[in-house]
Design a protein around this motif. Sequence first.
Motif, PDB file in Angstrom:
ATOM      1  N   ALA A  99       0.829  -1.205   0.000  1.00 27.79           N
ATOM      2  CA  ALA A  99       0.000   0.000   0.000  1.00 27.79           C
ATOM      3  C   ALA A  99       0.867   1.260   0.000  1.00 27.79           C
ATOM      4  N   TYR A 100       1.931   1.267   0.816  1.00 30.43           N
ATOM      5  CA  TYR A 100       2.826   2.430   0.862  1.00 30.43           C
ATOM      6  C   TYR A 100       3.463   2.668  -0.501  1.00 30.43           C
ATOM      7  N   LEU A 101       3.810   1.578  -1.177  1.00 30.98           N
ATOM      8  CA  LEU A 101       4.467   1.674  -2.484  1.00 30.98           C
ATOM      9  C   LEU A 101       3.596   2.408  -3.502  1.00 30.98           C
ATOM     10  N   THR A 102       2.279   2.255  -3.397  1.00 35.92           N
ATOM     11  CA  THR A 102       1.382   2.905  -4.362  1.00 35.92           C
ATOM     12  C   THR A 102       1.332   4.418  -4.185  1.00 35.92           C
ATOM     13  N   HIS A 103       1.946   4.923  -3.120  1.00 37.61           N
ATOM     14  CA  HIS A 103       1.952   6.374  -2.890  1.00 37.61           C
ATOM     15  C   HIS A 103       3.292   7.005  -3.265  1.00 37.61           C
ATOM     16  N   CYS A 104       4.205   6.196  -3.827  1.00 35.94           N
ATOM     17  CA  CYS A 104       5.431   6.765  -4.379  1.00 35.94           C
ATOM     18  C   CYS A 104       5.099   7.444  -5.703  1.00 35.94           C
ATOM     19  N   ASN A 105       5.798   8.503  -5.995  1.00 38.83           N
ATOM     20  CA  ASN A 105       5.542   9.269  -7.220  1.00 38.83           C
ATOM     21  C   ASN A 105       6.266   8.597  -8.389  1.00 38.83           C
ATOM     22  N   LEU A 106       5.589   7.629  -9.032  1.00 37.88           N
ATOM     23  CA  LEU A 106       6.180   6.836 -10.102  1.00 37.88           C
ATOM     24  C   LEU A 106       5.544   7.155 -11.448  1.00 37.88           C
ATOM     25  N   GLN A 107       6.184   6.671 -12.516  1.00 39.59           N
ATOM     26  CA  GLN A 107       5.607   6.769 -13.848  1.00 39.59           C
ATOM     27  C   GLN A 107       4.300   5.975 -13.881  1.00 39.59           C
ATOM     28  N   PRO A 108       3.309   6.377 -14.709  1.00 39.64           N
ATOM     29  CA  PRO A 108       2.012   5.687 -14.744  1.00 39.64           C
ATOM     30  C   PRO A 108       2.115   4.174 -14.898  1.00 39.64           C
ATOM     31  N   LEU A 109       3.005   3.698 -15.762  1.00 39.34           N
ATOM     32  CA  LEU A 109       3.155   2.255 -15.968  1.00 39.34           C
ATOM     33  C   LEU A 109       3.592   1.568 -14.685  1.00 39.34           C
ATOM     34  N   HIS A 110       4.533   2.150 -13.989  1.00 34.84           N
ATOM     35  CA  HIS A 110       5.054   1.551 -12.759  1.00 34.84           C
ATOM     36  C   HIS A 110       4.035   1.663 -11.624  1.00 34.84           C
ATOM     37  N   LEU A 111       3.280   2.758 -11.598  1.00 33.31           N
ATOM     38  CA  LEU A 111       2.223   2.908 -10.596  1.00 33.31           C
ATOM     39  C   LEU A 111       1.140   1.863 -10.819  1.00 33.31           C
ATOM     40  N   LEU A 112       0.830   1.610 -12.080  1.00 31.27           N
ATOM     41  CA  LEU A 112      -0.174   0.595 -12.409  1.00 31.27           C
ATOM     42  C   LEU A 112       0.263  -0.784 -11.907  1.00 31.27           C
ATOM     43  N   ILE A 113       1.532  -1.116 -12.098  1.00 27.64           N
ATOM     44  CA  ILE A 113       2.051  -2.401 -11.633  1.00 27.64           C
ATOM     45  C   ILE A 113       1.933  -2.510 -10.116  1.00 27.64           C
ATOM     46  N   SER A 114       2.283  -1.439  -9.409  1.00 31.11           N
ATOM     47  CA  SER A 114       2.219  -1.466  -7.944  1.00 31.11           C
ATOM     48  C   SER A 114       0.775  -1.547  -7.450  1.00 31.11           C
ATOM     49  N   LEU A 115      -0.152  -0.892  -8.138  1.00 30.50           N
ATOM     50  CA  LEU A 115      -1.566  -0.946  -7.743  1.00 30.50           C
ATOM     51  C   LEU A 115      -2.140  -2.338  -7.954  1.00 30.50           C
ATOM     52  N   ARG A 116      -1.780  -2.998  -9.038  1.00 30.22           N
ATOM     53  CA  ARG A 116      -2.244  -4.360  -9.289  1.00 30.22           C
ATOM     54  C   ARG A 116      -1.750  -5.312  -8.197  1.00 30.22           C
ATOM     55  N   SER A 117      -0.488  -5.154  -7.836  1.00 29.15           N
ATOM     56  CA  SER A 117       0.086  -6.000  -6.795  1.00 29.15           C
ATOM     57  C   SER A 117      -0.596  -5.758  -5.447  1.00 29.15           C
ATOM     58  N   ALA A 118      -0.784  -4.481  -5.092  1.00 32.49           N
ATOM     59  CA  ALA A 118      -1.424  -4.150  -3.818  1.00 32.49           C
ATOM     60  C   ALA A 118      -2.875  -4.615  -3.792  1.00 32.49           C
ATOM     61  N   MET A 119      -3.555  -4.479  -4.908  1.00 31.16           N
ATOM     62  CA  MET A 119      -4.957  -4.904  -5.011  1.00 31.16           C
ATOM     63  C   MET A 119      -5.092  -6.412  -4.774  1.00 31.16           C
ATOM     64  N   SER A 120      -4.256  -7.194  -5.429  1.00 30.49           N
ATOM     65  CA  SER A 120      -4.300  -8.652  -5.278  1.00 30.49           C
ATOM     66  C   SER A 120      -3.963  -9.071  -3.852  1.00 30.49           C
ATOM     67  N   SER A 121      -2.957  -8.415  -3.258  1.00 27.74           N
ATOM     68  CA  SER A 121      -2.563  -8.759  -1.889  1.00 27.74           C
ATOM     69  C   SER A 121      -3.664  -8.431  -0.899  1.00 27.74           C
ATOM     70  N   ALA A 122      -4.344  -7.301  -1.094  1.00 29.35           N
ATOM     71  CA  ALA A 122      -5.425  -6.906  -0.195  1.00 29.35           C
ATOM     72  C   ALA A 122      -6.609  -7.859  -0.295  1.00 29.35           C
ATOM     73  N   VAL A 123      -6.921  -8.353  -1.494  1.00 28.92           N
ATOM     74  CA  VAL A 123      -8.020  -9.316  -1.674  1.00 28.92           C
ATOM     75  C   VAL A 123      -7.697 -10.620  -0.940  1.00 28.92           C
ATOM     76  N   LYS A 124      -6.453 -11.083  -1.047  1.00 31.98           N
ATOM     77  CA  LYS A 124      -6.044 -12.314  -0.351  1.00 31.98           C
ATOM     78  C   LYS A 124      -6.168 -12.169   1.159  1.00 31.98           C
ATOM     79  N   LEU A 125      -5.939 -10.951   1.660  1.00 33.32           N
ATOM     80  CA  LEU A 125      -6.052 -10.692   3.097  1.00 33.32           C
ATOM     81  C   LEU A 125      -7.507 -10.451   3.503  1.00 33.32           C
ATOM     82  N   LYS A 126      -8.410 -10.405   2.513  1.00 32.26           N
ATOM     83  CA  LYS A 126      -9.842 -10.127   2.716  1.00 32.26           C
ATOM     84  C   LYS A 126     -10.077  -8.712   3.238  1.00 32.26           C
ATOM     85  N   ASN A 127      -9.191  -7.810   2.857  1.00 33.02           N
ATOM     86  CA  ASN A 127      -9.396  -6.385   3.133  1.00 33.02           C
ATOM     87  C   ASN A 127     -10.016  -5.767   1.884  1.00 33.02           C
ATOM     88  N   TYR A 128     -11.310  -5.964   1.752  1.00 34.24           N
ATOM     89  CA  TYR A 128     -11.998  -5.604   0.506  1.00 34.24           C
ATOM     90  C   TYR A 128     -12.119  -4.097   0.311  1.00 34.24           C
TER      91      TYR A 128
END
Length: 329
Positions: free
Chosen positions: A181-210
């Motif tokens: 989650a912290y990683l998604t708040h780094c000021n990255l290029q759109p492509l890299h931000l998208l990758i970090s958001l996908r990763s954070a989204m999948s991890s949060a679903v596995k933790l059941k933090n919907y």
Amino acid sequence: PTMGTPAPLRWQQNSSVPGELIAAGAFSSAMELLNRQCGVVNFGPLKPLFLSVYTGAQSLVTGSPGAPLIECAMHRNYENYVWSARGTDGLPAVCVTVPALTEMIKGGYKAFTEGKLAEALAKFQYTLQSVLAACVDSKQELDELREQMGICREYITAAVLETTRRDQFKDDPTRNVELAAYLTHCNLQPLHLLISLRSAMSSAVKLKNYNTAASFARRLLELNPKAEHKEQALKVLKVCDQNKSNAVELQYDERNPFVVCTATFKPIYRGQPMSRCGFCSAPFDPSCKGKLCAICQVAEVGFKGTGLTNARQQRSKQQVQSDIGDFDD
């Protein structure tokens, strides 16, 4: 005739720019200046940089057969400097320039995109450290240099967060999601931000933090992703809307602006006390004051110096603050 003053000696006498002193071979003076200006205390990683800048400002010219080589100093203002009886007012040619740093950053982007985090981290750290020896001659270049420092700082933070998440917290799902989650708040290029958001989204679903996963999905959709990524985010959003809850309480509040301490790996929210690196301005918890910066790896956290000088006409940080008033982070 009276022997003239060698160009490197003139550079030492007329400059307070660390990069120019390095080019002149005055390493000790440059180190003292870097320590005083921005709190550099670890010079080990800078040895290749110092040698590169010094050798790049010197050249050898062949003369008659059997004659010794002629040493010749390289100037960056070779088109308009003036010779005199005392020498020259030429400025040393320093190999660390804004275009050179831009190319180095592109190499870091490429490694980051390919998932080579160790390589990306090394490239961005060397680029950031190279700023210590950079020399510019205009306000525009100085602004670009500061922007490049910010880019390197953000990508080093992102690489450190992701590496730590994978290596140290792979068996701790709560901390794993927090760092994602912290990683998604780094000021990255759109492509890299998208990758970090996908990763954070999948991890949060596995933790059941919907609820948390839903916020990542919405941010991902705002980036106008490819059809497959958009479809994945919409599916996650649909599941999250049916289960509006978080199974685990995270140390993460997306609505409250924050920065991340890369020593404690915890957020520092707006209004909370913090210390910054004397060189790269990376944020840290106040308990880290006096320690080596985990981002640039060369300067002291909490050091307040006059500010790094990259141009002869540049005013110091203290001069600027005397005009606009001091302020805290």
